[in-house]
Design an enzyme around this catalytic site. Structure first.
Site, PDB file in Angstrom:
ATOM      1  N   GLU A   1      48.098  19.549  -0.828  1.00  0.00           N
ATOM      2  CA  GLU A   1      48.270  19.523  -2.293  1.00  0.00           C
ATOM      3  C   GLU A   1      47.525  20.691  -2.931  1.00  0.00           C
ATOM      4  OE1 GLU A   1      45.935  17.400  -4.988  1.00  0.00           O
ATOM      5  OE2 GLU A   1      45.000  16.147  -3.462  1.00  0.00           O
TER       6      GLU A   1
ATOM      7  N   VAL B   1      48.586  14.225  -5.747  1.00  0.00           N
ATOM      8  CA  VAL B   1      49.087  13.502  -4.572  1.00  0.00           C
ATOM      9  C   VAL B   1      50.498  12.972  -4.842  1.00  0.00           C
ATOM     10  CG1 VAL B   1      48.773  11.424  -3.161  1.00  0.00           C
ATOM     11  CG2 VAL B   1      46.828  12.918  -3.638  1.00  0.00           C
TER      12      VAL B   1
ATOM     13  N   SER C   1      46.025   5.534 -11.273  1.00  0.00           N
ATOM     14  CA  SER C   1      46.710   6.776 -10.900  1.00  0.00           C
ATOM     15  C   SER C   1      48.149   6.500 -10.485  1.00  0.00           C
ATOM     16  CB  SER C   1      45.977   7.445  -9.748  1.00  0.00           C
ATOM     17  OG  SER C   1      46.710   8.576  -9.310  1.00  0.00           O
TER      18      SER C   1
ATOM     19  N   LYS D   1      38.302   8.178  -4.405  1.00  0.00           N
ATOM     20  CA  LYS D   1      37.037   8.647  -4.948  1.00  0.00           C
ATOM     21  C   LYS D   1      36.208   7.481  -5.472  1.00  0.00           C
ATOM     22  CE  LYS D   1      39.466  11.677  -7.093  1.00  0.00           C
ATOM     23  NZ  LYS D   1      40.594  12.157  -6.387  1.00  0.00           N
TER      24      LYS D   1
HETATM   25  N1  PSU Z   1      40.803  14.476  -4.622  1.00  0.00           N
HETATM   26  C1  PSU Z   1      39.972  15.537  -4.757  1.00  0.00           C
HETATM   27  N2  PSU Z   1      40.146  16.386  -5.780  1.00  0.00           N
HETATM   28  C2  PSU Z   1      41.190  16.217  -6.651  1.00  0.00           C
HETATM   29  C3  PSU Z   1      42.091  15.119  -6.504  1.00  0.00           C
HETATM   30  C4  PSU Z   1      41.848  14.275  -5.477  1.00  0.00           C
HETATM   31  O1  PSU Z   1      39.053  15.700  -3.972  1.00  0.00           O
HETATM   32  O2  PSU Z   1      41.327  17.059  -7.542  1.00  0.00           O
HETATM   33  C5  PSU Z   1      43.290  14.964  -7.403  1.00  0.00           C
HETATM   34  C6  PSU Z   1      44.507  14.592  -6.540  1.00  0.00           C
HETATM   35  O3  PSU Z   1      45.493  15.549  -6.800  1.00  0.00           O
HETATM   36  C7  PSU Z   1      44.930  13.236  -7.034  1.00  0.00           C
HETATM   37  C8  PSU Z   1      44.515  13.335  -8.474  1.00  0.00           C
HETATM   38  O4  PSU Z   1      46.299  13.000  -6.854  1.00  0.00           O
HETATM   39  O5  PSU Z   1      43.225  13.954  -8.394  1.00  0.00           O
HETATM   40  C9  PSU Z   1      44.501  12.009  -9.167  1.00  0.00           C
HETATM   41  O6  PSU Z   1      44.480  12.246 -10.545  1.00  0.00           O
HETATM   42  P1  PSU Z   1      44.797  11.032 -11.548  1.00  0.00           P
HETATM   43  O7  PSU Z   1      43.629  10.112 -11.415  1.00  0.00           O
HETATM   44  O8  PSU Z   1      44.907  11.695 -12.899  1.00  0.00           O
HETATM   45  O9  PSU Z   1      46.096  10.421 -11.102  1.00  0.00           O
HETATM   46 MN    MN Z   2      44.975   8.531 -14.619  1.00  0.00          MN
END
Ligand code: PSU
Ligand code: MN
Length: 316
Positions: free
Chosen positions: A33, A114, A148, A167
């Site tokens: 990604e 992702v 997410s 995370k």
């Molecule tokens: N893991 C990391 N760094 C990131 C992300 C994940 O170590 O930047 C990103 C991935 O692209 C994941 C996104 O899909 O954060 C999720 O964002 P959101 O919570 O807005 O869906």
């Molecule tokens: Mn979100």
């Protein structure tokens, strides 16, 4: 890298020639990604990491396919100049799956999360994807509804995602519940507990543990043979203990980060990059070291799995 296969251009998705050839020959390919490069890691180190991850895949005997949208074209496999642009261009947007159509229509550029990466990989026939940590259910989701889009997309996309869990900035228990409800298969790789990205274990037990890339490949073949709904396989690969962030430091800085985000009124797409950046600064770079160790280990394991799967599918 050679000229892309332009016959796909009309669809807004272009598979790089090298990636297309590998797929047609049944050779292993690993999707990577780009949000982690553009929004998850600080410049200028992010470009070196992007290149290093591609090199890890090549050294492991597979073809890397970093995915991003550039000027309205979704590229599956980037030339080095395109990788540079993803790393350097501060105007790159963050694109989930639902952002792909408008980004193509508006000729926009952005890094794929992702959800967008898994979709584009699977659409091109790539079966394995290595990343850092998935998105999930945010703390305080009862008020914000922030879950997410990664989770729902993985419930209907046949791809194997190798991540260091989700995370620790998230509500991990709620995320695991949602993955169960959504029927996403979750297996621990050489662990019985779900990892928490910066730290080796979240303390939450897993139902399944696999020990080798071949076992993962056999699980993928079983998914194929079952022919059920097109859901993902999430391989949870903990950051090696020697590289994990000190859990006490982690908890202290995370509490500050969450407070600061609430004070600043950060929400939506911005919250994940905000918290990651706060963690990196608040731990004096230690969270970044753990982040990088996790991503490297995931990409290496994804490569081994892609090779095992390509070999097993070839024999079948
Ligand atoms: N893991 C990391 N760094 C990131 C992300 C994940 O170590 O930047 C990103 C991935 O692209 C994941 C996104 O899909 O954060 C999720 O964002 P959101 O919570 O807005 O869906
Ligand atoms: Mn979100």
């Amino acid at each position: 890298m050679a000229e892309p296969d332009r016959t796909a251009a009309a669809t807004g998705v272009v598979c790089a020639a090298e990636v297309g050839e590998a797929l047609r020959s049944g050779l292993p390919v690993v999707a990577l990604e780009s949000t982690i490069i553009s929004h998850g890691l600080p410049r200028p180190a992010n470009l070196a990491v992007a290149r290093e991850l591609e090199a890890l895949v090549r050294d492991g005997g597979a073809c890397p396919a970093t995915i991003a949208v550039l000027d309205g074209v979704a590229h599956v496999g980037l030339a080095d100049s395109q990788l540079e642009r993803v790393a350097d261009d501060t105007s790159m947007r963050k694109l989930g799956f639902r952002d792909l159509a408008p980004s193509i229509a508006r000729r926009a550029s952005g890094a794929t999360t992702v959800s967008a990466t898994a979709f584009l990989a699977s659409r091109c026939g790539i079966r394995v994807f290595g990343t850092g940590g998935l998105g999930g259910v945010h703390r305080g989701y009862r008020d914000s509804f922030d879950e997410s889009a990664d989770l729902a997309l993985l419930s209907r996309t046949r791809v194997t995602v190798v991540s260091a869990g989700v995370k620790s900035i998230l509500d991990i228990g709620a995320t695991l519940q949602r993955l169960e409800t959504l029927n996403v298969t979750v297996v621990g790789y050489r662990t019985r507990t779900f990892p928490a990205f910066y730290v080796h274990s979240s303390g939450f037990d897993l139902d399944w543990t696999l020990e080798t890339p071949e076992q993962v490949a056999r699980t993928m073949l079983a998914q194929d043979a079952l022919d059920g709904p097109e859901s993902a396989l999430l391989v949870a690969n903990p950051v090696p203990r020697e590289h994990e962030l000190d859990p006490a430091l982690h908890d202290a800085v995370l509490a500050e980060a969450l407070e600061s985000a609430a004070r600043d009124g950060v929400s939506g797409q911005a919250i994940t990059p905000y918290l990651l950046d706060y963690m990196a600064r608040g731990t004096g770079g230690a969270s970044l070291a753990a982040n990088l160790a996790a991503v490297r280990a995931n990409v290496s394991l994804a490569t081994e799995i892609a090779c095992a799967y390509a070999g097993a599918a070839h024999r079948a």
